[in-house]
Design a protein around this motif. Structure first.
Motif, PDB file in Angstrom:
ATOM      1  N   HIS A 103       0.755  -1.252   0.000  1.00  0.00           N
ATOM      2  CA  HIS A 103       0.000   0.000   0.000  1.00  0.00           C
ATOM      3  C   HIS A 103       0.782   1.297   0.000  1.00  0.00           C
ATOM      4  O   HIS A 103       0.291   2.309  -0.473  1.00  0.00           O
ATOM      5  CB  HIS A 103      -0.974  -0.002   1.172  1.00  0.00           C
ATOM      6  CG  HIS A 103      -2.146  -0.891   0.895  1.00  0.00           C
ATOM      7  ND1 HIS A 103      -2.070  -2.254   0.979  1.00  0.00           N
ATOM      8  CD2 HIS A 103      -3.400  -0.607   0.479  1.00  0.00           C
ATOM      9  CE1 HIS A 103      -3.234  -2.779   0.635  1.00  0.00           C
ATOM     10  NE2 HIS A 103      -4.056  -1.806   0.321  1.00  0.00           N
ATOM     11  N   CYS A 114      -2.967  -2.033  -3.820  1.00  0.00           N
ATOM     12  CA  CYS A 114      -2.978  -0.564  -3.887  1.00  0.00           C
ATOM     13  C   CYS A 114      -1.625   0.045  -4.219  1.00  0.00           C
ATOM     14  O   CYS A 114      -1.552   1.133  -4.796  1.00  0.00           O
ATOM     15  CB  CYS A 114      -3.553   0.023  -2.614  1.00  0.00           C
ATOM     16  SG  CYS A 114      -5.357  -0.112  -2.624  1.00  0.00           S
ATOM     17  N   CYS A 136      -3.121  -6.325   3.254  1.00  0.00           N
ATOM     18  CA  CYS A 136      -3.708  -7.161   2.203  1.00  0.00           C
ATOM     19  C   CYS A 136      -2.738  -8.170   1.597  1.00  0.00           C
ATOM     20  O   CYS A 136      -2.948  -8.666   0.497  1.00  0.00           O
ATOM     21  CB  CYS A 136      -4.359  -6.310   1.113  1.00  0.00           C
ATOM     22  SG  CYS A 136      -5.616  -5.213   1.778  1.00  0.00           S
ATOM     23  N   CYS A 186     -12.637  -4.251  -2.428  1.00  0.00           N
ATOM     24  CA  CYS A 186     -11.743  -5.393  -2.578  1.00  0.00           C
ATOM     25  C   CYS A 186     -12.234  -6.424  -3.592  1.00  0.00           C
ATOM     26  O   CYS A 186     -13.236  -6.235  -4.271  1.00  0.00           O
ATOM     27  CB  CYS A 186     -11.650  -6.080  -1.231  1.00  0.00           C
ATOM     28  SG  CYS A 186     -11.654  -4.959   0.181  1.00  0.00           S
ATOM     29  N   CYS A 234      -9.157  -2.235  -5.464  1.00  0.00           N
ATOM     30  CA  CYS A 234      -9.226  -3.424  -6.307  1.00  0.00           C
ATOM     31  C   CYS A 234     -10.386  -3.347  -7.293  1.00  0.00           C
ATOM     32  O   CYS A 234     -10.351  -3.989  -8.344  1.00  0.00           O
ATOM     33  CB  CYS A 234      -9.331  -4.669  -5.433  1.00  0.00           C
ATOM     34  SG  CYS A 234      -7.794  -4.994  -4.555  1.00  0.00           S
ATOM     35  N   CYS A 293      -6.896   2.870  -2.116  1.00  0.00           N
ATOM     36  CA  CYS A 293      -8.019   3.023  -1.167  1.00  0.00           C
ATOM     37  C   CYS A 293      -7.893   4.276  -0.312  1.00  0.00           C
ATOM     38  O   CYS A 293      -8.905   4.867   0.055  1.00  0.00           O
ATOM     39  CB  CYS A 293      -8.147   1.777  -0.304  1.00  0.00           C
ATOM     40  SG  CYS A 293      -8.876   0.432  -1.241  1.00  0.00           S
ATOM     41  N   LYS A 317     -10.654  -2.158   6.508  1.00  0.00           N
ATOM     42  CA  LYS A 317     -10.508  -0.797   5.958  1.00  0.00           C
ATOM     43  C   LYS A 317     -11.766  -0.403   5.180  1.00  0.00           C
ATOM     44  O   LYS A 317     -12.183   0.750   5.196  1.00  0.00           O
ATOM     45  CB  LYS A 317      -9.285  -0.737   5.028  1.00  0.00           C
ATOM     46  CG  LYS A 317      -7.971  -0.808   5.756  1.00  0.00           C
ATOM     47  CD  LYS A 317      -6.807  -0.738   4.783  1.00  0.00           C
ATOM     48  CE  LYS A 317      -6.622  -2.030   4.030  1.00  0.00           C
ATOM     49  NZ  LYS A 317      -5.632  -1.923   2.935  1.00  0.00           N
TER      50      LYS A 317
HETATM   51  O1  BF8 Z   1      -6.631  -0.897   0.323  1.00  0.00           O
HETATM   52  S1  BF8 Z   1      -9.404  -2.754  -2.079  1.00  0.00           S
HETATM   53  S2  BF8 Z   1      -8.239  -5.845  -1.023  1.00  0.00           S
HETATM   54  S3  BF8 Z   1      -5.711  -3.828  -1.786  1.00  0.00           S
HETATM   55  S4  BF8 Z   1      -8.421  -3.244   1.244  1.00  0.00           S
HETATM   56 FE1  BF8 Z   1      -6.918  -4.523   0.009  1.00  0.00          FE
HETATM   57 FE2  BF8 Z   1      -9.429  -4.175  -0.414  1.00  0.00          FE
HETATM   58 FE3  BF8 Z   1      -7.790  -4.310  -2.395  1.00  0.00          FE
HETATM   59 FE4  BF8 Z   1      -5.943  -1.796  -1.118  1.00  0.00          FE
HETATM   60 NI1  BF8 Z   1      -8.362  -1.547  -0.281  1.00  0.00          NI
END
Ligand code: BF8
Ligand code: SF4
Length: 671
Positions: A279, A315, A353, A464, A494, A536, A575
């Motif tokens: 991240h 990310c 993650c 995600c 994501c 994110c 998150k």
């Molecule tokens: O901060 S979208 S799986 S990578 S928590 Fe993780 Fe979810 Fe993907 Fe990035 Ni966001």
């Protein structure tokens, strides 16, 4: 595994190919474990309390027979008497606290680096975006010039940065008052927060207090717990995450449109492949520099490779894609699959993650997992700690390690030839420039197009992948439904990578997927209908874009007045819950898919899905079916259009499409 079964796991052909390869090679992935390990039916509803050693206490709702409604006969409670409401609320609150802590600890790291750079103590970094530095400095009350009137002289960028760094760092430990960026929000929104007593005082204090309140035997009023959850989440969106975005833009450049490529096909069999996963963009920025070092490229060639291929994951990928066009290997569920190609020479991780299973998968291939952050160690990984004072040296060391590992590849390497071109880099400033024009300097044109009905509304689709649902499938169904109905989509995380993988992030996608109004706007401006706004933490950009829409005029006086909605159809991380809560508290109707963590308490869920709207103008919703999700988002957008009195405009526009073209042509002739 037959193809139909593979298609249930992921709609991504690259993923399907890698899962076949994994199966043939006897390598287990998260997709296999999801089949054999079912989620706990009580935990999934938030109805299990394990915060003291007298438990775990399980308080699942009694099973109702079909058609049966009505009051529960017996109050459900844990050993200490904690009710189902308290237990479920505490669990939800702790998710908010963990999510806020993650974004904010990331942010603290960036702020500390920013201070080191300001003082000239960090190797290889600089303040790249002076215009953004000045804008942010103004917001934080830091002078950008010295002297008055004609005598005024611009301050040195590093002097500005030094003062700004101290002010920002102080906000993490601030004990009272208000976080600084609250004043960026529309005035009406600020009043709502003040009235409800949820303006965050600082960042850390809100997380710590929430953890305290959810300890055994403290806060036992679900509404009061939700109030502090809101305050904590706002500290994420309007402070922790927003600070990350601002400082990363100042240091590495505010994103502008740039071309990129997404999916496993970006890896190259004849190159040294280094995947950056996690991240924080601090080290990836230096890896990007190091990978271009002629000496290292020569070194790679000496080892038999044609060059060095960098690619991102999760990310971190979004960060370097948005600023440098570094290709993306994939989103969350692609992490094991990248290793299974057999072509990843080093997988560099920092925080968040990163699945622990990566080590097990890497053992089956030659991939070296490199941990770089003291906060996130993996027992079998090579640990090369990031050190901002020697960041470039660290980056070179990691690239060298990957090069040294290149000759160790075990056959067979197989990289799916699957990838899609994308155009990304839509910071809120860039959208303002593209849609508002530099002269007006506002979101005026976007608002105008919403008012005249070409654009029906705005949706944020974020979050995600989740192995409990087909990878990317809900994202795609939802986004396509929205586009078809003239709803423009802003995306991060994501979800954004998913949209990129299936070609929704090219300007050409407008004519293919959008309703006529949205297609026309996108084609005129030359933008894709799904705008990639970043990682994110960059959901803060969506907050700023929504605020800019309000300030541009014509769409009410608050974020909750906008014809807009948000969704995370494949969420899985804590998150995401923190993000959802700050969007709801900022006035946005926010829908989550897969499962919802409060269904163990009808009363609490009812508050989050209904009652909270009276206080904040936004609310949560849970819909597993993405088509139904789209329907509800569009219905909400239409409701807001009606309240603004612009529902008629939309009907007229659709009805008069041909006529309007004629009018425009006539207007053109007059000039
Ligand atoms: O901060 S979208 S799986 S990578 S928590 Fe993780 Fe979810 Fe993907 Fe990035 Ni966001
Ligand atoms: Fe059970 Fe109460 Fe302990 Fe929770 S805090 S585990 S409900 S006794």
């Amino acid at each position: 595994m037959p193809d139909v079964e593979l298609e249930k796991l992921s709609m991504d052909v690259a993923a399907q190919q890698m899962l076949k390869k994994a199966q043939a090679e006897g390598v287990e992935t998260i997709f296999d474990r999801a089949k054999t390990m079912k989620p706990c039916p009580i935990g999934i509803e938030g109805a299990c309390c394990r915060i003291c050693a007298q438990g775990p206490c399980r308080v699942p709702p009694p099973k109702k027979k079909e058609g049966e409604t009505g009051e529960e006969k017996k109050q459900r409670m844990g050993l200490c008497g904690a009710t189902a409401e308290t237990i479920v609320a505490r669990n939800f609150a702790r998710m908010v606290a963990a999510g806020t802590a993650s974004h904010s600890d990331h942010s603290r790291g960036v702020a500390k680096l920013f201070k080191e750079i300001a003082h000239g103590r960090a190797q290889g970094y600089e303040v790249k975006d002076v215009a953004k530095l000045k804008r942010v400095a103004k917001d934080w009350g830091v002078a950008i010039s010295l002297g008055e009137g004609e005598e005024a002289k611009g301050r040195d960028k590093y002097e500005i940065a030094k003062e700004l760094a101290d002010k920002i760092l102080a906000e993490f430990g601030q004990q009272e008052g208000e976080i600084n960026c609250v004043k960026r929000a529309p005035l009406k929104r600020q009043e709502i927060w003040r009235k409800n007593g949820v303006v965050p005082r600082g960042i850390d204090i809100e997380v710590v207090e929430l953890m305290h309140r959810t300890h055994m035997g403290v806060d036992q009023d679900y509404h009061n717990l939700m109030k502090q959850s809101t305050r904590c989440a706002l500290a994420d969106g309007w402070a922790g995450s927003m600070i990350s975005t601002d400082l990363q833009d100042i240091l590495f450049g505010c994103p502008v449109p740039i071309a990129g490529e997404i999916n496993l096909g970006v890896l190259k069999e004849d190159h040294v492949n280094v995947v950056m996963h996690g991240h924080e963009p601090l080290l990836p920025e230096m890896l990007y520099v190091a990978a271009q070092d002629p000496e290292l490229i020569r070194y790679a060639q000496n080892k038999g490779a044609k060059g060095i291929q960098l690619a991102g994951m999760c990310c971190s990928a979004n960060e370097v894609l948005m600023r440098h066009g570094v290709p993306v290997a994939g989103n969350y569920l692609h992490q094991e699959l990248a290793v299974i190609t057999g072509a990843v020479d080093a997988l560099v991780v920092d925080v968040q993650c990163e699945m622990q299973a990566l080590e097990n998968v890497a053992k089956c291939y030659h991939t070296k997992i490199v941990t770089t952050d003291e906060r996130a160690r993996m027992p079998l990984a090579v640990h090369i700690p990031f050190d901002e004072h020697h960041a470039l040296d660290v980056a070179k060391k990691i690239i060298s390690l990957a090069i040294d590992n290149f000759p160790n590849r075990k056959a067979p390497v197989m990289i799916p030839s699957v990838s899609s071109p994308t155009v990304v880099g839509f910071s809120y400033e860039t959208i303002q420039y593209l849609l508002g024009g530099s002269i007006r300097g506002s979101y005026y044109t976007l608002n105008d197009n919403i008012i005249n009905g070409r654009v029906r509304g705005v949706a944020g689709v974020v979050g995600c992948n989740n192995c409990r649902t087909t990878q990317d499938s809900s994202h795609m169904t939802l986004i396509k439904e929205l586009l078809k109905n003239d709803v423009i989509v802003l995306s991060t995380g994501c979800a954004a990578m998913a949209a990129g993988k299936y070609g929704l992030m090219t300007p050409e996608a407008a004519s293919k997927y959008c309703g006529p109004g949205l297609a026309e706007v996108c084609e005129t401006v030359g933008i894709p209908p799904v705008l990639h706004m970043g990682a994110c933490v960059d959901n803060s950009r969506i907050l700023m874009a929504a605020t800019a829409c309000v300030k541009a005029g014509g769409l009410g006086s608050d974020i909750s007045d906008l014809p807009a909605a948000g969704a995370a159809p494949e969420w899985m991380s804590e998150k995401a819950i923190a993000i959802g809560q700050y969007f709801v508290a900022s006035g946005v109707y926010t829908l989550f898919g897969v499962t919802f963590p409060t269904t163990g308490s009808e009363i609490l869920t009812d508050y989050l899905f209904k009652g909270i709207e009276e206080e904040y103008g936004g609310k949560w919703d849970f819909v597993a079916d993405p088509e139904e999700m789209a329907r509800r988002m569009i219905a909400h957008i239409d409701l807001k259009r009606k309240a603004l009195g612009i529902d008629k405009a939309r009907e007229r526009v659709l009805y008069d499409m041909a006529m309007r073209r004629e009018l425009e042509a006539a207007a053109g002739e007059e000039h």
